[in-house]
Design a protein around this motif. Structure first.
Motif, mmCIF file in Angstrom:
data_model
loop_
_atom_site.group_PDB
_atom_site.id
_atom_site.type_symbol
_atom_site.label_atom_id
_atom_site.label_comp_id
_atom_site.label_asym_id
_atom_site.label_seq_id
_atom_site.Cartn_x
_atom_site.Cartn_y
_atom_site.Cartn_z
ATOM 1 N N GLY A 151 0.841 -1.198 -0.125
ATOM 2 C CA GLY A 151 -0.007 0.038 -0.011
ATOM 3 C C GLY A 151 0.745 1.203 0.051
ATOM 4 N N CYS A 152 2.153 1.267 0.406
ATOM 5 C CA CYS A 152 3.040 2.149 0.221
ATOM 6 C C CYS A 152 3.378 2.574 -1.242
ATOM 7 C CB CYS A 152 4.180 1.947 1.018
ATOM 8 S SG CYS A 152 3.723 1.845 2.986
ATOM 9 N N LEU A 153 2.620 3.774 -1.724
ATOM 10 C CA LEU A 153 3.034 3.682 -3.305
ATOM 11 C C LEU A 153 4.229 4.778 -3.440
ATOM 12 C CD1 LEU A 153 -0.353 3.881 -4.610
ATOM 13 C CD2 LEU A 153 0.888 2.088 -4.247
ATOM 14 N N LEU A 154 3.963 5.996 -2.769
ATOM 15 C CA LEU A 154 5.068 7.038 -2.882
ATOM 16 C C LEU A 154 5.463 7.635 -1.451
ATOM 17 C CD1 LEU A 154 3.271 7.287 -5.742
ATOM 18 C CD2 LEU A 154 4.180 9.513 -5.580
ATOM 19 N N PRO A 166 8.249 7.898 -6.162
ATOM 20 C CA PRO A 166 7.969 6.545 -5.902
ATOM 21 C C PRO A 166 8.848 5.559 -5.115
ATOM 22 C CG PRO A 166 8.741 6.617 -8.453
ATOM 23 C CD PRO A 166 8.684 8.148 -7.536
ATOM 24 N N PHE A 167 8.240 4.601 -4.400
ATOM 25 C CA PHE A 167 9.237 3.667 -3.553
ATOM 26 C C PHE A 167 9.638 2.591 -4.686
ATOM 27 C CE2 PHE A 167 6.750 5.196 0.207
ATOM 28 C CZ PHE A 167 7.844 5.211 1.008
ATOM 29 N N GLU A 168 10.655 2.067 -4.280
ATOM 30 C CA GLU A 168 11.281 0.959 -5.251
ATOM 31 C C GLU A 168 11.656 -0.097 -4.198
ATOM 32 O OE1 GLU A 168 14.076 2.824 -8.680
ATOM 33 O OE2 GLU A 168 14.766 3.607 -6.882
ATOM 34 N N PHE A 169 11.475 -1.473 -4.633
ATOM 35 C CA PHE A 169 11.964 -2.495 -4.110
ATOM 36 C C PHE A 169 13.352 -2.753 -4.269
ATOM 37 C CE2 PHE A 169 7.421 -3.848 -3.766
ATOM 38 C CZ PHE A 169 7.169 -4.347 -2.117
ATOM 39 N N LYS A 170 14.042 -2.902 -2.964
ATOM 40 C CA LYS A 170 15.431 -3.029 -3.190
ATOM 41 C C LYS A 170 15.764 -4.519 -2.377
ATOM 42 C CE LYS A 170 16.835 1.078 -4.884
ATOM 43 N NZ LYS A 170 17.434 1.163 -5.996
ATOM 44 N N TYR A 171 16.817 -5.009 -2.655
ATOM 45 C CA TYR A 171 17.361 -6.348 -1.868
ATOM 46 C C TYR A 171 18.890 -6.172 -1.588
ATOM 47 C CZ TYR A 171 18.251 -10.897 -0.886
ATOM 48 O OH TYR A 171 18.736 -12.364 -0.275
ATOM 49 N N GLN A 196 -10.809 4.168 -7.104
ATOM 50 C CA GLN A 196 -10.355 2.824 -6.709
ATOM 51 C C GLN A 196 -9.130 2.344 -7.607
ATOM 52 O OE1 GLN A 196 -12.815 -0.573 -5.919
ATOM 53 N NE2 GLN A 196 -10.951 -1.582 -5.399
ATOM 54 N N LEU A 197 -9.243 2.407 -9.086
ATOM 55 C CA LEU A 197 -8.429 1.973 -9.838
ATOM 56 C C LEU A 197 -7.407 2.942 -10.137
ATOM 57 C CD1 LEU A 197 -10.501 0.489 -12.668
ATOM 58 C CD2 LEU A 197 -9.015 -0.831 -10.916
ATOM 59 N N GLN A 198 -7.744 4.425 -9.910
ATOM 60 C CA GLN A 198 -6.375 5.416 -10.238
ATOM 61 C C GLN A 198 -5.721 5.423 -9.015
ATOM 62 O OE1 GLN A 198 -9.766 5.658 -11.083
ATOM 63 N NE2 GLN A 198 -10.288 7.302 -12.556
ATOM 64 N N TYR A 199 -6.504 5.465 -7.804
ATOM 65 C CA TYR A 199 -5.527 5.770 -6.684
ATOM 66 C C TYR A 199 -4.616 4.586 -6.193
ATOM 67 C CZ TYR A 199 -8.475 9.838 -5.271
ATOM 68 O OH TYR A 199 -8.830 11.272 -5.494
ATOM 69 N N SER A 200 -4.894 3.375 -6.823
ATOM 70 C CA SER A 200 -4.081 2.185 -6.523
ATOM 71 C C SER A 200 -2.875 2.265 -7.574
ATOM 72 C CB SER A 200 -4.958 0.946 -6.540
ATOM 73 O OG SER A 200 -5.502 0.693 -7.906
ATOM 74 N N ASN A 201 -2.637 2.583 -8.362
ATOM 75 C CA ASN A 201 -1.709 2.982 -9.367
ATOM 76 C C ASN A 201 -0.913 3.886 -9.249
ATOM 77 O OD1 ASN A 201 -0.279 2.817 -11.864
ATOM 78 N ND2 ASN A 201 -2.111 2.807 -13.259
ATOM 79 N N PRO A 202 0.374 3.705 -8.915
ATOM 80 C CA PRO A 202 1.458 4.740 -8.582
ATOM 81 C C PRO A 202 1.681 5.623 -9.620
ATOM 82 C CG PRO A 202 2.359 2.733 -8.257
ATOM 83 C CD PRO A 202 1.063 2.520 -8.773
ATOM 84 N N TYR A 203 1.407 4.997 -11.139
ATOM 85 C CA TYR A 203 1.821 5.804 -12.328
ATOM 86 C C TYR A 203 0.754 6.730 -12.554
ATOM 87 C CZ TYR A 203 5.186 2.185 -13.475
ATOM 88 O OH TYR A 203 6.189 1.240 -13.617
ATOM 89 N N LEU A 224 2.152 9.819 -10.299
ATOM 90 C CA LEU A 224 3.286 10.430 -10.936
ATOM 91 C C LEU A 224 3.139 11.529 -12.115
ATOM 92 C CD1 LEU A 224 5.616 7.551 -10.857
ATOM 93 C CD2 LEU A 224 5.770 9.312 -9.219
ATOM 94 N N GLU A 225 1.795 10.918 -12.611
ATOM 95 C CA GLU A 225 1.549 11.922 -13.912
ATOM 96 C C GLU A 225 0.458 13.264 -13.582
ATOM 97 O OE1 GLU A 225 -0.650 9.088 -16.632
ATOM 98 O OE2 GLU A 225 1.230 8.194 -17.174
#
Length: 305
Positions: free
Chosen positions: A125-128, A133-138, A231-238, A241-242
């Protein structure tokens, strides 16, 4: 470190210093993996800490003092002001290191929480953070985590339980929220330059900063947004960003309204847990807890203490 003799470390029976040697020639290796020239140095390890003495006289200590307290094994258990003082006394007894001799180059502020829902759900749920934007790292030490980089600090969120569950019996998820400062401007403005300055300061001074940065997380709670037209818009990080600046602020406020109207309000629950955790861990009692502050040293690239 300042006004400190390397002999205190070299003569310690707890440390075994060595150099990187070319086995074929017997020569000291003075280059790194990239072929870049590095300053000759000696290295020793103890309870998860790395001690480096450069031939120039500089001394650096890196690694987690949280792990040091637990014999270098882990940092998922409680670690508060009581434990910090214990480690500082240990440094003085074992290595004659005092807090005023330690100049801080990096600092981490963070808290470990038992989350109200699965940590994985929270991470998804953490988008930005703010508008980035958040990125997954390892990495091999911390496993998989979310990260957002800013000019002076990084925000990291992850499940600390997953990092240690193969070797330790951990009953609950452990949500880790932390700020890793790669520059000291924020702390220098508060007259914090050494480890002594940090310990002398009221660590509750950083509570507002941690809470503010958590509040800056653009959090999508599907239980709050379910059946919403957005719902669809808010769940999309892109989608976020736009958006242009004013539209971004408007829709972020709309999202927060929906979340705050939800009786469960996961983000609000985490805010309260974070606030309580910071208060507990900074109390001068034997109460153990999981906020810890790590000072870091930088040689050529960021390293941790």
């Amino acid at each position: 470190m300042v006004n400190y003799s390397a002999n205190n470390l070299l003569e310690s029976n707890l440390l075994n210093f060595g150099r990187n040697i070319n086995e074929a020639t017997g020569e000291i290796i003075n280059t790194n993996k990239k072929g870049e020239t590095i300053t000759p140095h000696q290295t020793a390890y103890y309870k998860g800490l790395t001690f480096v003495i450069y031939d120039t006289g500089s001394i650096f200590i890196s690694g987690s003092i949280h792990k040091y307290y637990y014999n270098g094994l882990h940092n998922f258990k409680d670690f508060g002001i009581h434990e910090i003082n214990h480690v500082l006394n240990d440094f003085k007894d074992n290595f004659k290191i005092t807090p005023e001799q330690c100049i801080l180059k990096n600092i981490e502020l963070g808290a470990n929480l038992i989350p109200p829902i699965k940590t994985e759900t929270i991470l998804n749920g953490c988008l930005l953070h703010k508008t980035k934007p958040f990125e997954f790292k390892y990495n091999s030490d911390e496993g998989k985590y979310l990260q957002c980089s800013h000019s002076q600090y990084w925000v990291k969120i992850y499940d600390k339980r997953k990092h240690y569950q193969k070797h330790f019996n951990i009953e609950n998820d452990i949500l880790r929220f932390e700020l890793k400062f790669n520059r000291m401007e924020y702390f220098n403005k508060k007259d914090i330059y050494t480890l002594k300055d940090l310990i002398k300061s009221n660590l509750r001074r950083f509570k507002d900063r941690l809470l503010t940065e958590w509040n800056n997380v653009l959090f999508y709670d599907k239980t709050s947004i379910n059946k919403s037209q957005k719902q669809l818009q808010y769940s999309n990080p892109y989608y976020w960003l736009e958006l242009k600046s004013q539209n971004f602020k408007y829709h972020r406020n709309e999202l927060n309204k929906l979340i705050n109207q939800n009786p469960k309000n996961i983000k609000g629950q985490i805010t309260k847990l974070l606030s309580k955790k910071i208060d507990i861990v900074n109390s001068k009692t034997n109460q153990n807890d999981t906020l810890y502050i790590l000072s870091n040293r930088i040689v050529n690239k960021p390293s941790r203490i």
